[in-house]
Design a protein around this motif. Sequence first.
Motif, PDB file in Angstrom:
ATOM      1  N   GLY A 417       0.972  -1.636  -0.421  1.00  0.00           N
ATOM      2  CA  GLY A 417      -0.347   0.124  -0.123  1.00  0.00           C
ATOM      3  C   GLY A 417       0.716   1.409  -0.269  1.00  0.00           C
ATOM      4  N   HIS A 418       1.866   1.527  -0.750  1.00  0.00           N
ATOM      5  CA  HIS A 418       2.680   2.628  -0.073  1.00  0.00           C
ATOM      6  C   HIS A 418       3.388   2.481  -1.708  1.00  0.00           C
ATOM      7  CE1 HIS A 418       3.211   0.805   4.112  1.00  0.00           C
ATOM      8  NE2 HIS A 418       3.219   1.799   4.419  1.00  0.00           N
ATOM      9  N   LEU A 419       3.493   4.347  -2.419  1.00  0.00           N
ATOM     10  CA  LEU A 419       4.308   4.049  -3.386  1.00  0.00           C
ATOM     11  C   LEU A 419       5.477   4.463  -3.122  1.00  0.00           C
ATOM     12  CD1 LEU A 419       3.791   5.454  -6.616  1.00  0.00           C
ATOM     13  CD2 LEU A 419       2.926   7.625  -5.932  1.00  0.00           C
ATOM     14  N   VAL A 420       6.713   3.789  -3.430  1.00  0.00           N
ATOM     15  CA  VAL A 420       7.938   4.167  -3.084  1.00  0.00           C
ATOM     16  C   VAL A 420       8.476   4.355  -4.924  1.00  0.00           C
ATOM     17  CG1 VAL A 420       9.793   2.781  -3.208  1.00  0.00           C
ATOM     18  CG2 VAL A 420       8.118   1.668  -1.930  1.00  0.00           C
ATOM     19  N   LEU A 421       9.608   5.175  -4.675  1.00  0.00           N
ATOM     20  CA  LEU A 421      10.259   5.968  -5.786  1.00  0.00           C
ATOM     21  C   LEU A 421      11.786   5.659  -5.154  1.00  0.00           C
ATOM     22  CD1 LEU A 421       8.917   9.174  -5.564  1.00  0.00           C
ATOM     23  CD2 LEU A 421       8.089   7.553  -6.476  1.00  0.00           C
ATOM     24  N   SER A 422      12.293   5.610  -6.112  1.00  0.00           N
ATOM     25  CA  SER A 422      13.321   4.689  -5.900  1.00  0.00           C
ATOM     26  C   SER A 422      14.911   4.733  -7.227  1.00  0.00           C
ATOM     27  CB  SER A 422      14.069   3.725  -5.213  1.00  0.00           C
ATOM     28  OG  SER A 422      15.509   2.747  -4.473  1.00  0.00           O
ATOM     29  N   THR A 423      16.084   4.440  -6.632  1.00  0.00           N
ATOM     30  CA  THR A 423      17.372   4.648  -8.048  1.00  0.00           C
ATOM     31  C   THR A 423      17.639   3.725  -8.084  1.00  0.00           C
ATOM     32  OG1 THR A 423      18.936   5.525  -6.702  1.00  0.00           O
ATOM     33  CG2 THR A 423      17.021   7.492  -8.261  1.00  0.00           C
ATOM     34  N   LEU A 424      18.601   2.899  -9.339  1.00  0.00           N
ATOM     35  CA  LEU A 424      19.161   2.147  -9.228  1.00  0.00           C
ATOM     36  C   LEU A 424      19.765   1.899 -10.569  1.00  0.00           C
ATOM     37  CD1 LEU A 424      18.598  -1.208  -8.280  1.00  0.00           C
ATOM     38  CD2 LEU A 424      17.156  -1.687 -10.635  1.00  0.00           C
ATOM     39  N   HIS A 425      21.174   1.284 -10.117  1.00  0.00           N
ATOM     40  CA  HIS A 425      22.398   2.001 -11.537  1.00  0.00           C
ATOM     41  C   HIS A 425      22.941   0.986 -12.416  1.00  0.00           C
ATOM     42  CE1 HIS A 425      24.940   5.404  -9.322  1.00  0.00           C
ATOM     43  NE2 HIS A 425      24.888   4.758  -8.727  1.00  0.00           N
ATOM     44  N   THR A 426      21.438   1.388 -13.793  1.00  0.00           N
ATOM     45  CA  THR A 426      21.627  -0.116 -14.850  1.00  0.00           C
ATOM     46  C   THR A 426      21.579   0.528 -16.031  1.00  0.00           C
ATOM     47  OG1 THR A 426      19.343  -0.324 -14.888  1.00  0.00           O
ATOM     48  CG2 THR A 426      20.216  -1.766 -13.932  1.00  0.00           C
ATOM     49  N   ASN A 427      22.348   0.314 -16.721  1.00  0.00           N
ATOM     50  CA  ASN A 427      22.119   1.101 -18.517  1.00  0.00           C
ATOM     51  C   ASN A 427      20.812   1.561 -19.162  1.00  0.00           C
ATOM     52  OD1 ASN A 427      25.392   1.335 -18.211  1.00  0.00           O
ATOM     53  ND2 ASN A 427      25.216  -0.544 -19.133  1.00  0.00           N
ATOM     54  N   ASP A 428      19.902   0.805 -19.089  1.00  0.00           N
ATOM     55  CA  ASP A 428      18.571   0.804 -19.064  1.00  0.00           C
ATOM     56  C   ASP A 428      17.638   0.431 -18.800  1.00  0.00           C
ATOM     57  OD1 ASP A 428      19.518  -1.806 -20.045  1.00  0.00           O
ATOM     58  OD2 ASP A 428      18.779  -1.946 -21.716  1.00  0.00           O
ATOM     59  N   ALA A 429      16.374   1.058 -19.078  1.00  0.00           N
ATOM     60  CA  ALA A 429      15.174   0.580 -18.445  1.00  0.00           C
ATOM     61  C   ALA A 429      15.003  -1.173 -18.619  1.00  0.00           C
ATOM     62  CB  ALA A 429      14.479   1.136 -19.253  1.00  0.00           C
ATOM     63  N   PRO A 430      14.674  -1.600 -19.223  1.00  0.00           N
ATOM     64  CA  PRO A 430      14.308  -2.532 -18.844  1.00  0.00           C
ATOM     65  C   PRO A 430      15.818  -3.925 -17.711  1.00  0.00           C
ATOM     66  CG  PRO A 430      14.323  -2.598 -21.077  1.00  0.00           C
ATOM     67  CD  PRO A 430      15.375  -1.535 -20.709  1.00  0.00           C
ATOM     68  N   GLY A 431      17.532  -3.339 -17.814  1.00  0.00           N
ATOM     69  CA  GLY A 431      18.090  -4.207 -17.258  1.00  0.00           C
ATOM     70  C   GLY A 431      17.800  -3.864 -15.240  1.00  0.00           C
ATOM     71  N   ALA A 432      17.038  -3.086 -15.586  1.00  0.00           N
ATOM     72  CA  ALA A 432      16.697  -2.894 -13.646  1.00  0.00           C
ATOM     73  C   ALA A 432      15.850  -3.696 -13.646  1.00  0.00           C
ATOM     74  CB  ALA A 432      15.548  -1.375 -13.816  1.00  0.00           C
ATOM     75  N   ILE A 433      14.686  -4.860 -14.340  1.00  0.00           N
ATOM     76  CA  ILE A 433      14.243  -5.732 -13.783  1.00  0.00           C
ATOM     77  C   ILE A 433      15.076  -6.582 -13.750  1.00  0.00           C
ATOM     78  CG2 ILE A 433      12.021  -7.164 -14.414  1.00  0.00           C
ATOM     79  CD1 ILE A 433      10.854  -4.875 -16.254  1.00  0.00           C
TER      80      ILE A 433
END
Length: 572
Positions: A417-433
């Motif tokens: 039930g929370h909206l979570v915002l964060s950052t991650l070190h990957t080169n592109d968007a699909p790589g984050a998954i």
Amino acid sequence: MALKPFGERIADSLIADRLLTREQLAEALEQQKKQGGRLLKLLLEKKFVTEQDMMMSMARCLNTPPVNLAKMHIPQEVTDLIPKDMSTNYRMVAVARLGKRLFVAMADPLNVLAIDDLRRLRPNLQIVPLISTEKAVNDFLTSANAQGTVAMNELLNKMEVSEDAEVVKEKQEEINLDKLIESSEEGPVIKLVNLMLVQAIKDRASDIHIEPFEKLIKLRYRVDGVLYDSPAPPKALQQAITSRIKIMANLDIAERRLPQDGRFRIRISGREVDLRVSLLPTVHGEKIVMRVLDKGTLNTNLEALGLDADDLQKFKNAIDAPHGMMLMTGPTGSGKTSTLYAVLTQLNTPDVNIVTVEDPVEYQMVGVNQVQVKPEIGLTFASGLRSILRQDPDIVMVGEIRDSETADIAVKAALTGHLVLSTLHTNDAPGAIARLIDMGIEPFLVSSSLLMVCAQRLMRKICPHCKEAFTVPPDVTTRLGLTEEMLASHTFYRGRGCNRCKETGFLGRMAILEVLSISDAIREQILHNASAKLIRDLALQEGMKTLRMAALNKARAGLTSLDEVLRVTGGE
């Protein structure tokens, strides 16, 4: 009979003087109806009239005397009556003071906000506007800025170097640079450090690097993501400069063997700027990097991110969701945190509880509860996030997901039930998954919690003052895969280099984003543990624009150069 708008009255005056034709005016008015904007600016952009002719017509209509700044010698004490940032923002210069009257040259004497701000600043003076061209005001301000660099060189030349420079300990919460620079009693080292800081802020630098070598010190400023050399102080002052900066940041002067981190705040031209200081021992002394955190440059508007309508809607849909996780990815310095601050500003309303855990807290925001990570006492991202979830938050921002424990808590928070915002070190968007799954998060948890992943980069914008069209070289065409049709239907630009952009051809930066919205089809692929490539291909079929596509759109719009597209997205 209604009075005509001011722009049309000026246009009528130009027509009467045979400097403009009625056909040209009709064309400009038609464009104004379609695109908006000011009529006078459109006439100048289309080069129907010159700035000089426009100035003379405005002077007649407003009954305001014109002034030629290029031929005036204005005393420093007069120009100093208007702070430099106000002069630059409002394109205005103080040219003379007679008794209680202050004569001010302005590119736009109808700018009521500028005159009101100046009246508030100088309540004892009567402001008398004069009219000048925007080019003349810009040239005058550029010339004044150049004198700041000359002042640095003069100070270095005049300075008597002492091997045993004495540094006096002083307790200071906030340093007012305006007063310190004016003071003639301050020591040369203090003046030198102040000048470095003023020059950095004037040049819009994001970082100041002071690097010691065997026989010299290098001083470099990072402007628009690129480092540039600047006149450096003599090697003999290295220790004194280091000690002065340590004093300002409340660090241990005696400790030279270990890295140290601190921060301090300065006030310049009435504006507060935070600086984050990092000292690293090298073989030739301590290398200093100061990160300039200027709230005035922080973008707090989602529309200003430069997304197209489709991607902006995806962005808004994600942050309007009651719960779930939104990730920003990209290398250090790509503006991820600044974008999340823009999202928090949008979400920051009285009916929600927003808590962040950051390392470090870069910009302090009213209405947002911000927690600083302190690993040395056990306050890590994971432990901080665990404690935050007991504070009844609606929205949680985690500065960075660095380990599996933080990732696990963040994902579970998004599911509860929370909206979570964060950052991650990957080169592109699909790589984050793929990265979350590699961290040990079960695919079904990733699939259920993710709302959107954005990859971001910062690109330099072409300087508008020296922008010119150019023919695209064949090798650039090949590397970017440009078609003949694309080359024929679009004009590409580059910056020639001028005084205002310090001969770089670029002025300012903008974000490009790769927006991956998690659709049902992509959730299905995540559940089956699909590779990043499969997810990327599916996202492209659903309309995702890669970073390269987003960058090329900016180049087609004339905002950046193709060389910059290659520099930023060369790996794609």
